[in-house]
Design a protein around this motif. Structure first.
Motif, PDB file in Angstrom:
ATOM      1  N   CYS A  24     -39.124  64.825  17.158  1.00 31.92           N
ATOM      2  CA  CYS A  24     -40.384  65.162  17.855  1.00 31.92           C
ATOM      3  C   CYS A  24     -40.614  64.188  19.017  1.00 31.92           C
ATOM      4  CB  CYS A  24     -41.569  65.097  16.885  1.00 31.92           C
ATOM      5  SG  CYS A  24     -41.516  66.416  15.662  1.00 31.92           S
ATOM      6  N   ARG A  25     -40.348  62.905  18.761  1.00 33.94           N
ATOM      7  CA  ARG A  25     -40.535  61.905  19.838  1.00 33.94           C
ATOM      8  C   ARG A  25     -39.606  62.185  21.011  1.00 33.94           C
ATOM      9  NH1 ARG A  25     -42.024  56.597  16.623  1.00 33.94           N
ATOM     10  NH2 ARG A  25     -40.025  56.983  15.659  1.00 33.94           N
ATOM     11  N   ASP A  26     -38.375  62.595  20.699  1.00 31.79           N
ATOM     12  CA  ASP A  26     -37.426  62.913  21.774  1.00 31.79           C
ATOM     13  C   ASP A  26     -37.885  64.131  22.577  1.00 31.79           C
ATOM     14  OD1 ASP A  26     -35.623  60.840  21.453  1.00 31.79           O
ATOM     15  OD2 ASP A  26     -34.510  61.881  19.883  1.00 31.79           O
ATOM     16  N   ILE A  27     -38.459  65.119  21.882  1.00 28.65           N
ATOM     17  CA  ILE A  27     -38.968  66.305  22.592  1.00 28.65           C
ATOM     18  C   ILE A  27     -40.060  65.859  23.569  1.00 28.65           C
ATOM     19  CG2 ILE A  27     -40.330  68.445  22.310  1.00 28.65           C
ATOM     20  CD1 ILE A  27     -38.790  68.899  19.653  1.00 28.65           C
ATOM     21  N   ILE A  28     -40.958  65.016  23.079  1.00 33.00           N
ATOM     22  CA  ILE A  28     -42.095  64.561  23.897  1.00 33.00           C
ATOM     23  C   ILE A  28     -41.616  63.695  25.068  1.00 33.00           C
ATOM     24  CG2 ILE A  28     -44.056  62.946  23.810  1.00 33.00           C
ATOM     25  CD1 ILE A  28     -44.504  64.152  20.905  1.00 33.00           C
ATOM     26  N   ASN A  29     -40.650  62.798  24.781  1.00 34.45           N
ATOM     27  CA  ASN A  29     -40.215  61.840  25.812  1.00 34.45           C
ATOM     28  C   ASN A  29     -39.131  62.381  26.733  1.00 34.45           C
ATOM     29  OD1 ASN A  29     -41.972  59.993  24.715  1.00 34.45           O
ATOM     30  ND2 ASN A  29     -40.425  59.119  23.335  1.00 34.45           N
ATOM     31  N   GLY A  30     -38.642  63.567  26.452  1.00 36.95           N
ATOM     32  CA  GLY A  30     -37.564  64.128  27.293  1.00 36.95           C
ATOM     33  C   GLY A  30     -36.231  63.454  27.034  1.00 36.95           C
ATOM     34  N   THR A  31     -36.030  62.940  25.798  1.00 35.62           N
ATOM     35  CA  THR A  31     -34.802  62.180  25.510  1.00 35.62           C
ATOM     36  C   THR A  31     -33.889  62.869  24.487  1.00 35.62           C
ATOM     37  OG1 THR A  31     -36.172  60.885  23.979  1.00 35.62           O
ATOM     38  CG2 THR A  31     -35.722  59.895  26.124  1.00 35.62           C
ATOM     39  N   LEU A  32     -34.026  64.182  24.358  1.00 37.19           N
ATOM     40  CA  LEU A  32     -33.169  64.890  23.387  1.00 37.19           C
ATOM     41  C   LEU A  32     -31.687  64.743  23.725  1.00 37.19           C
ATOM     42  CD1 LEU A  32     -34.820  68.355  22.620  1.00 37.19           C
ATOM     43  CD2 LEU A  32     -34.360  66.532  20.992  1.00 37.19           C
ATOM     44  N   GLY A  33     -31.406  64.573  25.026  1.00 31.52           N
ATOM     45  CA  GLY A  33     -30.021  64.462  25.472  1.00 31.52           C
ATOM     46  C   GLY A  33     -29.319  63.242  24.892  1.00 31.52           C
ATOM     47  N   LYS A  34     -30.094  62.226  24.454  1.00 33.63           N
ATOM     48  CA  LYS A  34     -29.481  60.974  23.968  1.00 33.63           C
ATOM     49  C   LYS A  34     -29.257  60.985  22.462  1.00 33.63           C
ATOM     50  CE  LYS A  34     -31.645  58.054  27.425  1.00 33.63           C
ATOM     51  NZ  LYS A  34     -32.962  57.469  27.595  1.00 33.63           N
ATOM     52  N   THR A  35     -29.828  61.992  21.775  1.00 34.80           N
ATOM     53  CA  THR A  35     -29.810  61.952  20.311  1.00 34.80           C
ATOM     54  C   THR A  35     -28.808  62.948  19.753  1.00 34.80           C
ATOM     55  OG1 THR A  35     -32.165  61.586  20.490  1.00 34.80           O
ATOM     56  CG2 THR A  35     -31.349  62.048  18.287  1.00 34.80           C
ATOM     57  N   GLN A  36     -28.097  62.520  18.721  1.00 39.13           N
ATOM     58  CA  GLN A  36     -27.202  63.418  18.001  1.00 39.13           C
ATOM     59  C   GLN A  36     -28.014  64.031  16.858  1.00 39.13           C
ATOM     60  OE1 GLN A  36     -24.111  63.864  19.099  1.00 39.13           O
ATOM     61  NE2 GLN A  36     -23.708  65.370  17.480  1.00 39.13           N
ATOM     62  N   ILE A  37     -28.303  65.314  16.930  1.00 40.61           N
ATOM     63  CA  ILE A  37     -29.109  65.931  15.864  1.00 40.61           C
ATOM     64  C   ILE A  37     -28.178  66.639  14.892  1.00 40.61           C
ATOM     65  CG2 ILE A  37     -30.880  67.673  15.374  1.00 40.61           C
ATOM     66  CD1 ILE A  37     -32.220  66.864  17.977  1.00 40.61           C
ATOM     67  N   GLU A  38     -28.335  66.294  13.595  1.00 36.91           N
ATOM     68  CA  GLU A  38     -27.382  66.816  12.606  1.00 36.91           C
ATOM     69  C   GLU A  38     -28.050  67.663  11.534  1.00 36.91           C
ATOM     70  OE1 GLU A  38     -23.945  64.556  10.993  1.00 36.91           O
ATOM     71  OE2 GLU A  38     -25.109  62.903  11.898  1.00 36.91           O
ATOM     72  N   PHE A  39     -27.361  68.718  11.136  1.00 39.46           N
ATOM     73  CA  PHE A  39     -27.813  69.579  10.036  1.00 39.46           C
ATOM     74  C   PHE A  39     -26.759  69.534   8.935  1.00 39.46           C
ATOM     75  CE2 PHE A  39     -29.983  71.159  13.743  1.00 39.46           C
ATOM     76  CZ  PHE A  39     -31.253  71.463  13.257  1.00 39.46           C
ATOM     77  N   ALA A  40     -27.204  69.561   7.668  1.00 39.76           N
ATOM     78  CA  ALA A  40     -26.258  69.608   6.550  1.00 39.76           C
ATOM     79  C   ALA A  40     -25.480  70.920   6.637  1.00 39.76           C
ATOM     80  CB  ALA A  40     -27.019  69.543   5.235  1.00 39.76           C
ATOM     81  N   LYS A  41     -24.191  70.845   6.307  1.00 39.78           N
ATOM     82  CA  LYS A  41     -23.359  72.067   6.383  1.00 39.78           C
ATOM     83  C   LYS A  41     -23.492  72.834   5.071  1.00 39.78           C
ATOM     84  CE  LYS A  41     -20.303  70.818  10.104  1.00 39.78           C
ATOM     85  NZ  LYS A  41     -21.421  70.169  10.736  1.00 39.78           N
ATOM     86  N   LYS A  42     -24.662  73.383   4.867  1.00 39.64           N
ATOM     87  CA  LYS A  42     -24.962  74.149   3.643  1.00 39.64           C
ATOM     88  C   LYS A  42     -25.569  75.486   4.037  1.00 39.64           C
ATOM     89  CE  LYS A  42     -24.629  71.035   0.148  1.00 39.64           C
ATOM     90  NZ  LYS A  42     -25.479  70.077  -0.468  1.00 39.64           N
ATOM     91  N   SER A  43     -25.544  76.417   3.087  1.00 39.36           N
ATOM     92  CA  SER A  43     -26.192  77.724   3.311  1.00 39.36           C
ATOM     93  C   SER A  43     -27.576  77.702   2.681  1.00 39.36           C
ATOM     94  CB  SER A  43     -25.363  78.826   2.660  1.00 39.36           C
ATOM     95  OG  SER A  43     -24.071  78.836   3.214  1.00 39.36           O
ATOM     96  N   THR A  44     -28.472  78.516   3.208  1.00 38.89           N
ATOM     97  CA  THR A  44     -29.823  78.597   2.637  1.00 38.89           C
ATOM     98  C   THR A  44     -30.232  80.057   2.494  1.00 38.89           C
ATOM     99  OG1 THR A  44     -30.920  78.614   4.794  1.00 38.89           O
ATOM    100  CG2 THR A  44     -30.569  76.460   3.806  1.00 38.89           C
ATOM    101  N   VAL A  45     -31.006  80.318   1.454  1.00 40.73           N
ATOM    102  CA  VAL A  45     -31.638  81.643   1.327  1.00 40.73           C
ATOM    103  C   VAL A  45     -33.109  81.413   1.015  1.00 40.73           C
ATOM    104  CG1 VAL A  45     -31.778  83.774  -0.041  1.00 40.73           C
ATOM    105  CG2 VAL A  45     -29.548  82.860   0.618  1.00 40.73           C
TER     106      VAL A  45
END
Ligand code: AMP
Ligand code: GLY
Length: 453
Positions: A317-338
């Motif tokens: 959220c802070r990166d969205i606000i500060n315009g710094t998303l380009g510097k962050t590695q955003i990771e999601f677990a490699k799992k399935s969801t239902v």
């Protein structure tokens, strides 16, 4: 870090949980008493009011010294809550009123794509003139879709061959919109009808950078087999690799490119888009086509993606606000969801309100599932239903099949009168989607469909 959350559904419950587990304290403005969110915020940190009372919310959040805000639902974005909050010094995850038009005006979204030559466009025509509308419908060769141009919770959209059985039905519905209005809109958007499979890609956006999340397949129809009226969404699934069983990596990337081009187009027209941008697409025999954009997380789609987010959500959220998303590695677990929604009996038509429901949260969590409260209120024995969706259950597993089994087993620990779509996430329904795309692709290459079924 104190965060203002606006909204009281299951989407907002998982947003609150994702912030809270990363050390944020939550204050919330909502028009119901979501027991899951209240447990995290405390009753003293809740403002009970319509979520569109944006100046009251901004004043309250300012007194409470909120560090930033996140807006769950679309209605307050449409009336400028982000402008109001930012004017009192509270940066907000959620676009200002002008860029939020990407959701609030379906015509703005279509014409923006046209002005900037963005891929995924379809034929459309907008009018508030009944005779122009009649001529357009009478002259059309194929089936059409009619929509009021603004927000109607998806319930104003009517599809020929589905809800409108003849050109006369379409003309009558167009007349209803132009003459009587639906959701306050007199202008009707007529679109070519698309055939294929729908999917959703949600992205974090900081004005410039676009970070896509795993794809989600959402089910809007109230009844099993995709029958019955459209609803806010009865459930959804995602696959461990971030794609879907019928969606290739290239098709995913083409869809993300469309979202990136929309953000650039908005910037080009002077609007900085900060928040979540949700693209709803249809994979057709002519490639990826855009159905619509939303200016926030989907509900239930938010539960699929945030339950996999490994990166600290407060930092995102802070990166969205500060315009710094380009510097962050955003990771999601490699799992399935239902995700399966528990809804009141009759939901979508005549929902049964004030029905008692009891939930054994501990047993559900032992199974490895998560539960998120939606529009329910607390009662002495447990929960009371309203006319909206009640509880989102999320199963998480290595495969969609495993995740579905976990979600389905959880239902045994919920008592009361409710409806649920058991078919969501089941192999049979997913195979029908794979077959549909396979057949569409063969048909576009003129290969007889019968030979592969
Ligand atoms: P919307 O509110 O625009 O997302 O529309 C609600 C639902 O109507 C979508 O999820 C689709 O299933 C259907 N729909 C909307 N536009 C079209 C279209 N042009 N062709 C076929 N189906 C559509
Ligand atoms: N599930 C569809 C939406 O949130 O708009």
């Amino acid at each position: 870090m104190k965060v203002l959350l606006v909204g009281g559904g299951a989407r907002e419950h998982i947003i609150a949980e994702s912030l809270y587990k990363n050390g944020a304290s939550i204050i919330v403005a909502m028009n119901n008493s979501n027991p899951g969110i209240l447990k995290l915020s405390g009753r003293d940190n809740m403002l009970a009011c319509p979520e569109t009372n944006v100046s009251d919310i901004a004043k309250w959040a300012c007194n409470k010294k909120a560090d930033f805000a996140i807006i769950g639902l679309e209605a307050p974005l449409g009336v400028g809550i982000s402008d109001e909050l930012e004017n009192v010094g509270i940066p907000t995850v959620g676009p200002r009123k002008e860029p939020a038009k990407i959701e609030m005006s379906k015509l703005f979204a279509r014409s923006l794509m046209k002005r900037h030559n963005i891929p995924g466009q379809i034929e459309y025509f907008a009018t508030n003139d009944i005779s122009a509308l009649n001529d357009h419908i009478i002259d059309s060769d194929g089936e059409l879709v009619l929509k009021p141009i603004g927000l109607t919770d998806g319930k104003g959209v009517k599809v020929m061959g589905d809800h409108l059985l003849s050109k006369e039905d379409a003309i009558e519905y167009g007349r209803t919109i132009t003459e009587e209005s639906i959701g306050g809109f007199h202008e009707v958007l007529i679109e070519e009808k698309l055939y294929g499979e729908e999917f959703v890609i949600q992205c974090f956006v900081d004005g410039v950078h676009v970070v896509p999340m795993p794809t989600v397949k959402d089910y809007k129809r109230a009844h099993e087999g995709n029958k019955g009226p459209n609803t806010g969404g009865m459930g959804s699934y995602s696959q461990a690799d971030g794609l879907l069983p019928f969606l290739s990596k290239e098709e995913y990337q083409n869809s993300v490119d469309i979202i990136e081009q929309v953000v650039l187009a908005l910037k080009d027209e002077g609007y900085e888009y900060k928040g979540i941008l949700y693209g709803q697409f249809m994979l057709t025999n002519k490639g990826i086509k855009v159905i619509e954009f939303n200016s926030r997380f989907g509900d239930p789609e938010c539960m699929n993606v945030l339950s996999l987010l490994k990166t600290n959500f407060v930092d995102v959220c802070r990166d969205i606000i500060n315009g710094t998303l380009g510097k962050t590695q955003i990771e999601f677990a490699k799992k399935s969801t239902v995700c399966k929604y528990i809804v009141p009996k009759g939901y979508g038509e005549t929902p049964l309100e004030n029905e008692e429901m009891c939930v054994d949260k501990g047993r559900i969590e032992e199974l490895g599932a998560k539960i998120y409260f939606a529009k329910v209120n607390k009662s002495e024995k447990g929960l009371l239903t309203t006319t909206s969706r009640s509880i989102g259950i999320v199963g998480i597993g290595g495969t969609i099949e495993e995740a579905e089994e976990i979600a389905e087993k959880s239902i045994a620990f919920i008592s009361g009168e409710f409806s649920i779509r058991h078919d969501i996430g089941k192999t049979e329904l997913i195979n029908s989607e794979i077959r549909n795309i396979h057949n569409l692709k063969l048909a576009s290459e003129n290969i007889p469909v019968a030979s592969i079924s």
